[in-house]
Design a protein around this motif. Structure first.
Motif, short mmCIF file in Angstrom:
data_model
loop_
_atom_site.label_atom_id
_atom_site.label_comp_id
_atom_site.label_asym_id
_atom_site.label_seq_id
_atom_site.Cartn_x
_atom_site.Cartn_y
_atom_site.Cartn_z
N ARG A 1 1.20 -1.88 -0.04
CA ARG A 1 0.16 -0.07 -0.01
C ARG A 1 0.92 1.64 0.42
NH1 ARG A 1 -3.13 -0.38 5.81
NH2 ARG A 1 -0.65 0.34 7.16
N GLU A 2 0.48 2.27 -0.34
CA GLU A 2 0.96 4.05 -0.01
C GLU A 2 1.79 3.98 1.34
OE1 GLU A 2 -2.55 6.45 -0.28
OE2 GLU A 2 -2.68 6.11 -2.52
N THR A 3 2.66 4.27 0.98
CA THR A 3 3.91 5.46 1.90
C THR A 3 2.42 6.00 3.41
OG1 THR A 3 4.75 7.16 1.07
CG2 THR A 3 5.78 5.05 1.07
N LYS A 4 3.26 6.12 4.13
CA LYS A 4 2.54 6.57 5.87
C LYS A 4 2.68 7.89 5.10
CE LYS A 4 6.75 6.84 8.89
NZ LYS A 4 7.13 6.79 10.46
N THR A 5 2.79 9.13 4.58
CA THR A 5 3.33 10.15 4.13
C THR A 5 3.06 10.52 3.09
OG1 THR A 5 5.52 10.68 4.83
CG2 THR A 5 3.53 11.31 6.81
N ALA A 6 2.73 11.95 2.58
CA ALA A 6 3.31 12.19 1.16
C ALA A 6 4.69 12.64 1.62
CB ALA A 6 2.65 13.49 0.64
N ALA A 7 5.10 13.61 2.34
CA ALA A 7 7.04 13.56 2.68
C ALA A 7 7.47 11.84 2.52
CB ALA A 7 6.80 13.90 3.74
N SER A 8 6.72 10.78 2.36
CA SER A 8 7.94 9.64 1.69
C SER A 8 7.99 9.58 0.70
CB SER A 8 6.93 8.62 2.95
OG SER A 8 7.23 8.80 4.24
N ASP A 9 7.02 10.01 0.49
CA ASP A 9 6.92 10.01 -1.21
C ASP A 9 8.20 10.35 -1.90
OD1 ASP A 9 4.82 7.94 -0.32
OD2 ASP A 9 4.02 9.23 -1.93
N ALA A 10 8.71 9.55 -3.37
CA ALA A 10 10.02 10.81 -3.62
C ALA A 10 10.90 9.83 -4.09
CB ALA A 10 11.42 10.87 -2.25
N THR A 11 11.36 10.54 -5.67
CA THR A 11 12.21 9.88 -6.41
C THR A 11 13.00 10.13 -6.09
OG1 THR A 11 10.14 10.38 -8.08
CG2 THR A 11 12.66 9.96 -9.01
N ARG A 58 18.95 19.85 5.40
CA ARG A 58 17.79 19.63 4.20
C ARG A 58 17.78 18.58 3.40
NH1 ARG A 58 13.01 21.45 6.37
NH2 ARG A 58 13.72 24.07 7.27
N VAL A 59 19.06 19.00 2.50
CA VAL A 59 18.83 17.68 1.63
C VAL A 59 19.14 16.45 2.63
CG1 VAL A 59 20.85 16.52 -0.14
CG2 VAL A 59 20.27 19.08 0.34
N ALA A 60 19.63 15.84 3.40
CA ALA A 60 19.66 14.67 4.20
C ALA A 60 18.30 14.25 4.30
CB ALA A 60 20.33 14.84 5.60
N MET A 61 17.83 15.91 5.11
CA MET A 61 15.46 15.48 5.04
C MET A 61 15.33 14.92 3.79
SD MET A 61 13.50 18.68 6.91
CE MET A 61 11.27 18.38 6.72
N GLN A 62 15.75 15.38 2.66
CA GLN A 62 14.89 15.13 2.08
C GLN A 62 15.46 13.83 2.08
OE1 GLN A 62 14.82 18.20 -1.34
NE2 GLN A 62 15.03 15.87 -2.86
N ILE A 63 16.39 12.74 1.21
CA ILE A 63 16.69 11.76 1.56
C ILE A 63 15.37 10.85 2.13
CG2 ILE A 63 18.69 10.69 1.17
CD1 ILE A 63 20.36 12.43 0.49
N LEU A 64 16.06 10.93 3.19
CA LEU A 64 15.74 10.21 4.41
C LEU A 64 14.12 10.46 4.48
CD1 LEU A 64 17.33 10.73 7.26
CD2 LEU A 64 17.45 8.67 5.63
N ARG A 65 13.77 11.36 3.44
CA ARG A 65 12.05 11.20 3.10
C ARG A 65 11.38 11.74 4.09
NH1 ARG A 65 13.84 7.64 1.49
NH2 ARG A 65 12.11 6.06 2.40
N HIS A 66 11.46 12.91 5.49
CA HIS A 66 10.45 12.89 6.56
C HIS A 66 9.78 14.34 5.87
CE1 HIS A 66 14.36 10.71 8.96
NE2 HIS A 66 13.69 10.29 9.26
N ALA A 67 9.07 14.27 7.32
CA ALA A 67 8.81 15.48 6.68
C ALA A 67 8.61 16.75 7.93
CB ALA A 67 7.09 15.57 7.58
N GLN A 68 9.06 16.29 9.21
CA GLN A 68 10.18 17.29 10.02
C GLN A 68 11.11 17.00 10.05
OE1 GLN A 68 8.55 16.09 13.97
NE2 GLN A 68 5.53 16.66 13.01
N PHE A 69 11.87 18.39 9.85
CA PHE A 69 13.42 18.85 10.11
C PHE A 69 13.82 18.26 11.17
CE2 PHE A 69 17.14 21.47 10.89
CZ PHE A 69 17.69 21.10 9.80
N ALA A 70 12.84 18.43 12.84
CA ALA A 70 13.74 17.92 13.63
C ALA A 70 14.28 16.50 13.94
CB ALA A 70 12.40 18.39 14.68
N ILE A 71 12.63 15.40 13.05
CA ILE A 71 13.14 14.19 13.47
C ILE A 71 14.13 13.95 12.46
CG2 ILE A 71 12.40 12.30 12.24
CD1 ILE A 71 10.40 13.34 14.77
N THR A 72 15.15 14.65 11.48
CA THR A 72 15.93 13.36 10.87
C THR A 72 17.67 14.61 11.43
OG1 THR A 72 14.79 14.44 8.82
CG2 THR A 72 17.84 14.23 9.06
N MET A 73 17.08 15.98 12.54
CA MET A 73 17.65 16.08 12.90
C MET A 73 18.24 15.57 14.67
SD MET A 73 19.79 17.64 10.54
CE MET A 73 21.46 18.36 11.86
#
Length: 175
Positions: free
Chosen positions: A40-50, A136-151
């Motif tokens: 099924r679909e990923t858990k959030t739209a932020a999780s989707d990426a190419t 911000r690039v790391a956040m995009q690679i990991l596809r986190h919706a919130q910056f704080a989660i990544t950092m």
């Protein structure tokens, strides 16, 4: 390398992989819900990426495709048709708990401390930080919706990176 979640990796289809363009699209996952394995679909739209594929990933996926073709030939009529990249030797989806056991065996065989798939995701974030990749690039690679989660949760800065940063700061202030 891409910090994929386990469900995202197990849910990848060959339609999601473009080896010629060197890209991977993440928009689905494989999850166990009760007695069912659901694609099924990923858990959030932020999780989707190419995402662009590093060369090492392109080579690994090309080898995976070849290994899957060999498995299909060996399974013969027992093969279950599927477009999934990662399947059992009979073409069925990989059970997430079985993947955990396989992962542990690979860690043991490599002679490294056992880590979880999530730990590998954290390692991806930490290596990106050590390479001075913008957060911000790391956040995009990991596809986190919130910056704080990544950092705050995923990124650990190594002692070497800390020493290097302080050395560079000291050199800047000495001028």
């Amino acid at each position: 390398m891409l910090g994929l979640r386990k469900g995202e990796m197990l849910g990848l289809t060959w339609a999601d992989v473009d080896l010629d363009a060197g890209e991977l699209t993440i928009d689905r996952q494989l999850q166990r819900v009760g007695a069912e394995l659901l694609h099924r679909e990923t858990k959030t739209a932020a999780s989707d990426a190419t995402l662009p594929l590093p060369d090492i990933c392109t080579v690994a996926l090309d080898r995976r495709r070849a290994a899957q073709a060999v498995a299909q030939d060996a399974a013969g009529p027992a093969w279950q048709p599927s477009d999934l990249v990662f399947t059992t030797r009979y073409g069925r989806p990989v059970e997430p708990r079985n993947f955990n056991r396989f992962w542990d065996r690979r860690c043991d065989a490599a002679g490294v401390r056992r880590i979880t798939v999530r730990d590998a995701r954290r390692t991806c974030a930490s290596l990106l930080a050590d390479l001075d990749v913008h957060p911000r690039v790391a956040m995009q690679i990991l596809r986190h919706a919130q910056f704080a989660i990544t950092m705050e949760i995923y990124t650990v800065v190594s002692s070497a990176a800390t020493r290097d940063a302080l050395k560079r700061l000291g050199q800047t202030l000495d001028r």
